[in-house]
Design an enzyme around this catalytic site. Structure first.
Site, PDB file in Angstrom:
ATOM      1  N   GLY A   1       0.852  -1.201   0.000  1.00  0.00           N
ATOM      2  CA  GLY A   1       0.000   0.000   0.000  1.00  0.00           C
ATOM      3  C   GLY A   1       0.880   1.241   0.000  1.00  0.00           C
ATOM      4  O   GLY A   1       2.067   1.186  -0.353  1.00  0.00           O
TER       5      GLY A   1
ATOM      6  N   GLU B   1     -19.045  10.409   0.837  1.00  0.00           N
ATOM      7  CA  GLU B   1     -18.756  10.366  -0.601  1.00  0.00           C
ATOM      8  C   GLU B   1     -19.711   9.406  -1.305  1.00  0.00           C
ATOM      9  O   GLU B   1     -20.268   9.722  -2.368  1.00  0.00           O
ATOM     10  CB  GLU B   1     -17.293   9.961  -0.822  1.00  0.00           C
ATOM     11  CG  GLU B   1     -16.356  11.118  -0.492  1.00  0.00           C
ATOM     12  CD  GLU B   1     -14.876  10.743  -0.345  1.00  0.00           C
ATOM     13  OE1 GLU B   1     -14.049  11.637  -0.442  1.00  0.00           O
ATOM     14  OE2 GLU B   1     -14.555   9.569  -0.112  1.00  0.00           O
TER      15      GLU B   1
ATOM     16  N   ALA C   1      -3.627   8.550   4.031  1.00  0.00           N
ATOM     17  CA  ALA C   1      -2.586   8.207   3.068  1.00  0.00           C
ATOM     18  C   ALA C   1      -1.299   9.001   3.305  1.00  0.00           C
ATOM     19  O   ALA C   1      -0.194   8.454   3.196  1.00  0.00           O
ATOM     20  CB  ALA C   1      -3.118   8.466   1.662  1.00  0.00           C
TER      21      ALA C   1
HETATM   22  C1  LIG Z   1     -12.607   3.932   1.089  1.00  0.00           C
HETATM   23  C2  LIG Z   1     -11.411   4.667   1.631  1.00  0.00           C
HETATM   24  C3  LIG Z   1     -11.266   6.023   1.389  1.00  0.00           C
HETATM   25  C4  LIG Z   1     -10.164   6.705   1.870  1.00  0.00           C
HETATM   26  N1  LIG Z   1     -10.040   8.037   1.611  1.00  0.00           N
HETATM   27  C5  LIG Z   1      -8.928   8.696   2.009  1.00  0.00           C
HETATM   28  C6  LIG Z   1      -8.729  10.060   1.676  1.00  0.00           C
HETATM   29  O1  LIG Z   1      -9.580  10.680   1.021  1.00  0.00           O
HETATM   30  N2  LIG Z   1      -7.586  10.675   2.082  1.00  0.00           N
HETATM   31  C7  LIG Z   1      -6.615   9.985   2.800  1.00  0.00           C
HETATM   32  O2  LIG Z   1      -5.586  10.562   3.123  1.00  0.00           O
HETATM   33  N3  LIG Z   1      -6.789   8.713   3.144  1.00  0.00           N
HETATM   34  C8  LIG Z   1      -7.905   8.042   2.764  1.00  0.00           C
HETATM   35  N4  LIG Z   1      -8.070   6.725   3.092  1.00  0.00           N
HETATM   36  C9  LIG Z   1      -7.071   6.078   3.946  1.00  0.00           C
HETATM   37  C10 LIG Z   1      -5.838   5.649   3.159  1.00  0.00           C
HETATM   38  O3  LIG Z   1      -6.222   4.935   2.015  1.00  0.00           O
HETATM   39  C11 LIG Z   1      -4.985   4.822   4.091  1.00  0.00           C
HETATM   40  O4  LIG Z   1      -4.578   5.637   5.158  1.00  0.00           O
HETATM   41  C12 LIG Z   1      -3.754   4.251   3.399  1.00  0.00           C
HETATM   42  O5  LIG Z   1      -4.131   3.403   2.339  1.00  0.00           O
HETATM   43  C13 LIG Z   1      -2.891   3.490   4.397  1.00  0.00           C
HETATM   44  O6  LIG Z   1      -1.797   2.950   3.750  1.00  0.00           O
HETATM   45  P1  LIG Z   1      -1.120   1.624   4.311  1.00  0.00           P
HETATM   46  O7  LIG Z   1       0.029   1.336   3.385  1.00  0.00           O
HETATM   47  O8  LIG Z   1      -0.855   1.751   5.744  1.00  0.00           O
HETATM   48  O9  LIG Z   1      -2.227   0.504   4.151  1.00  0.00           O
HETATM   49  P2  LIG Z   1      -2.947  -0.022   2.834  1.00  0.00           P
HETATM   50  O10 LIG Z   1      -2.912   0.982   1.748  1.00  0.00           O
HETATM   51  O11 LIG Z   1      -4.264  -0.519   3.299  1.00  0.00           O
HETATM   52  O12 LIG Z   1      -2.045  -1.247   2.384  1.00  0.00           O
HETATM   53  C14 LIG Z   1      -1.918  -2.407   3.159  1.00  0.00           C
HETATM   54  C15 LIG Z   1      -1.511  -3.547   2.263  1.00  0.00           C
HETATM   55  O13 LIG Z   1      -1.178  -4.657   3.074  1.00  0.00           O
HETATM   56  C16 LIG Z   1      -1.682  -5.832   2.488  1.00  0.00           C
HETATM   57  N5  LIG Z   1      -1.842  -6.834   3.549  1.00  0.00           N
HETATM   58  C17 LIG Z   1      -2.660  -6.769   4.631  1.00  0.00           C
HETATM   59  N6  LIG Z   1      -2.508  -7.864   5.399  1.00  0.00           N
HETATM   60  C18 LIG Z   1      -1.563  -8.622   4.800  1.00  0.00           C
HETATM   61  C19 LIG Z   1      -0.976  -9.884   5.098  1.00  0.00           C
HETATM   62  N7  LIG Z   1      -1.301 -10.581   6.205  1.00  0.00           N
HETATM   63  N8  LIG Z   1      -0.068 -10.388   4.240  1.00  0.00           N
HETATM   64  C20 LIG Z   1       0.274  -9.725   3.108  1.00  0.00           C
HETATM   65  N9  LIG Z   1      -0.253  -8.523   2.785  1.00  0.00           N
HETATM   66  C21 LIG Z   1      -1.156  -7.977   3.622  1.00  0.00           C
HETATM   67  C22 LIG Z   1      -2.986  -5.397   1.837  1.00  0.00           C
HETATM   68  O14 LIG Z   1      -3.351  -6.262   0.783  1.00  0.00           O
HETATM   69  C23 LIG Z   1      -2.641  -3.987   1.339  1.00  0.00           C
HETATM   70  O15 LIG Z   1      -2.181  -3.984   0.006  1.00  0.00           O
HETATM   71  C24 LIG Z   1      -9.166   6.012   2.631  1.00  0.00           C
HETATM   72  C25 LIG Z   1      -9.322   4.649   2.866  1.00  0.00           C
HETATM   73  C26 LIG Z   1     -10.421   3.984   2.377  1.00  0.00           C
HETATM   74  C27 LIG Z   1     -10.580   2.510   2.628  1.00  0.00           C
END
Ligand SMILES: Cc1cc2nc3c(=O)[nH]c(=O)nc-3n(C[C@H](O)[C@H](O)[C@H](O)COP(=O)(O)OP(=O)(O)OC[C@H]3O[C@@H](n4cnc5c(N)ncnc54)[C@H](O)[C@@H]3O)c2cc1C
Length: 457
Positions: free
Chosen positions: A11, A173, A322
């Site tokens: 992510g 949204e 994000a």
């Molecule tokens: C519908 C929605 C709308 C959003 N809108 C906004 C916005 O407008 N503005 C904003 O700033 N933020 C927004 N966010 C939040 C933002 O998307 C997250 O804060 C961000 O994606 C977090 O990044 P991350 O890398 O921590 O996690 P993620 O992007 O969730 O990535 C985590 C990754 O880990 C993988 N994973 C999980 N468990 C395992 C495992 N056991 N083994 C292998 N892989 C695994 C998943 O498949 C995923 O690809 C939104 C979120 C959602 C769901």
């Protein structure tokens, strides 16, 4: 022998870790249970037929192909041995692999939480993954199709009622988009129903929608939603969900049943199972949502070789957005590289808040950057710029711009392909049993609502 760095999750946090590691000699492996890096903030546009899946999801290995020292594996991390420094990774379809690491970065995000009522999930999908967005697309567009052929006015109204639980950015949204879909995009397409009659109910236990934006912007968001025709039910807690609707307890303590063909859940998040596995293996503390409490340099207490970043980390109340994930990833990549090069690193992680934005409808969005609060068309223009800037890859930015141009100027939603699977649970339109349901015989009557009953202008 190069150092082995394993990043769990491709992510925002995982991807930016790899970017921060640029120039490193280490052997980097990114493990994700999904194939794609997903731009979650625009999932609701996939769900409502504006954008295609490919415009918000890019193969992780494609994004990282220029990093010669990086490999990508598809698998679910289900176990961690911090003493042997190995991970247990389940392969899709069965079997597993052991993966050794010298440095581990855990960026596995969060998942939807039903606050202890996981049984709601069957009838009220959440929106975290691409599969969720496609399921919601099926349910939304499928509901209008079901309403069109329903003779019973009660059934018709049920299909035309959409209930959303959670009035944060995603719920708002989605609510706005469903009303726009009903009143603009689908307006001229149906002859036996008026899509504009669709009711969109938005439930939340708090005082206002978009409360995280502060009372002023939240008030503007509430006014914009009401103008759109969204019915706001604040101080409302959902206590039961089933195939035909939901039960809600309001601020006075009274419970009301709402019949709704579509119930969507956007209310809460919790850390994924791998967070608990890791916390138990390392004796780490988790917060109420299961996120792991980390040190100021985003490592786990007692384990300088393990970083937990992005949505899955718990640090000084930082929000799960994000921007936090990207900055945490970049910081960690640079920190790990410094350690690898034998340089001392004593800089704590500092988050620079660039603000937040939420889309309500065409021409209306709210944006909050420090003391600057924008709403209406100005907010909307700012929202557009921010999202174009952050979309991954130039092709997606260009594609999204063209698609938004069409959607906003001509009411067109080009991404409306869906199957009837899960509109009626577990069934597809090509499934012959779909037409042979028990009790279906008595429903085979002529449609009593003639095509000419409604004007089509
Ligand atoms: C519908 C929605 C709308 C959003 N809108 C906004 C916005 O407008 N503005 C904003 O700033 N933020 C927004 N966010 C939040 C933002 O998307 C997250 O804060 C961000 O994606 C977090 O990044 P991350 O890398 O921590 O996690 P993620 O992007 O969730 O990535 C985590 C990754 O880990 C993988 N994973 C999980 N468990 C395992 C495992 N056991 N083994 C292998 N892989 C695994 C998943 O498949 C995923 O690809 C939104 C979120 C959602 C769901």
């Amino acid at each position: 022998m190069p150092r082995r760095i394993v990043v769990i999750g491709g992510g925002f946090a995982g991807l930016f870790t790899v970017r921060g590691l640029r120039g490193s000699d280490a052997q980097v492996t990114v493990v994700d249970r999904a194939v794609h890096h997903l731009f979650q903030p625009l999932l609701y546009q996939v769900a409502t037929g504006v954008l295609s899946e490919g415009q918000i999801a890019v193969p992780i290995r494609d994004l990282l192909k220029k990093h010669a020292n990086v490999d990508c594996l598809v698998g679910n991390v289900s176990g961690v041995d911090p003493v042997a420094r190995t991970l247990h990774v389940d392969r899709p379809g069965g079997g597993s692999i052991e993966l050794g690491y010298d440095e581990l970065v855990v960026a596995a995000g969060v998942q939807q939480s039903y606050f202890g009522h996981d049984e709601f999930a069957e009838h009220a999908p959440g929106m975290k993954t691409l599969a969720d967005a496609l399921q919601i697309r099926r349910r939304l567009f499928g509901a209008f199709e079901m309403a069109q052929t329903a003779n019973d006015p009660i059934e018709r109204q049920r299909w035309l009622t959409f209930a959303l639980v959670g009035a944060g950015p995603t719920g708002v949204e989605l609510a706005g988009q469903i009303r726009e879909l009903a009143t603009h995009t689908l307006k001229r397409e149906f002859r036996r129903i008026d899509p504009g009659e669709a009711r969109v109910l938005l439930f939340d236990g708090g005082d206002q929608p978009l409360a995280v934006f502060g009372p002023k912007l939240a008030g503007k968001a509430a006014a914009a939603l009401t103008t759109l025709g969204v019915e706001l039910h604040m101080h409302s807690v959902v206590t039961a969900v089933d195939e035909d609707g939901l039960l809600v307890r309001d601020g006075t303590g009274a419970s009301t049943r709402y019949e709704a063909g579509t119930v969507l859940w956007t209310a809460g998040v919790s850390a994924p199972p791998v967070a608990t596995v890791l916390a138990q293996a390392c004796g780490a503390e988790q917060d109420r949502a299961g996120r792991i409490k980390v040190n100021d340099d985003l490592t786990m207490p007692g384990h300088p070789e393990i970083s937990v970043i992005g949505d899955m980390m718990s640090l000084k109340g930082l929000p799960g957005v994000a921007e936090v994930a990207m900055q945490a990833g970049f910081y960690t990549g640079r920190r790990v590289r410094a350690v690898e090069a034998g340089r001392a690193w004593d800089k704590p992680f500092r988050y620079r808040d660039f603000g937040s934005a939420a889309y309500i409808s065409r021409g209306r969005a709210v944006v909050s950057v420090g003391k600057v609060h924008l709403a209406g068309p100005v907010g909307w223009a700012a929202w557009l710029g921010i999202h174009l800037m952050f979309l991954t890859s130039f092709r997606n930015r260009f594609g999204a711009l063209v698609t938004w141009g069409l959607t906003f100027s001509r009411e067109k939603r080009r991404e409306r392909a869906f199957s009837m699977q899960a509109v009626l649970p577990g069934r597809d339109i090509y499934d012959k049993d779909l037409y042979d349901l028990p009790g279906a015989a008595q429903e085979r009557v002529a449609l009593d609502r003639p095509a000419a009953a409604l004007p089509n202008d």
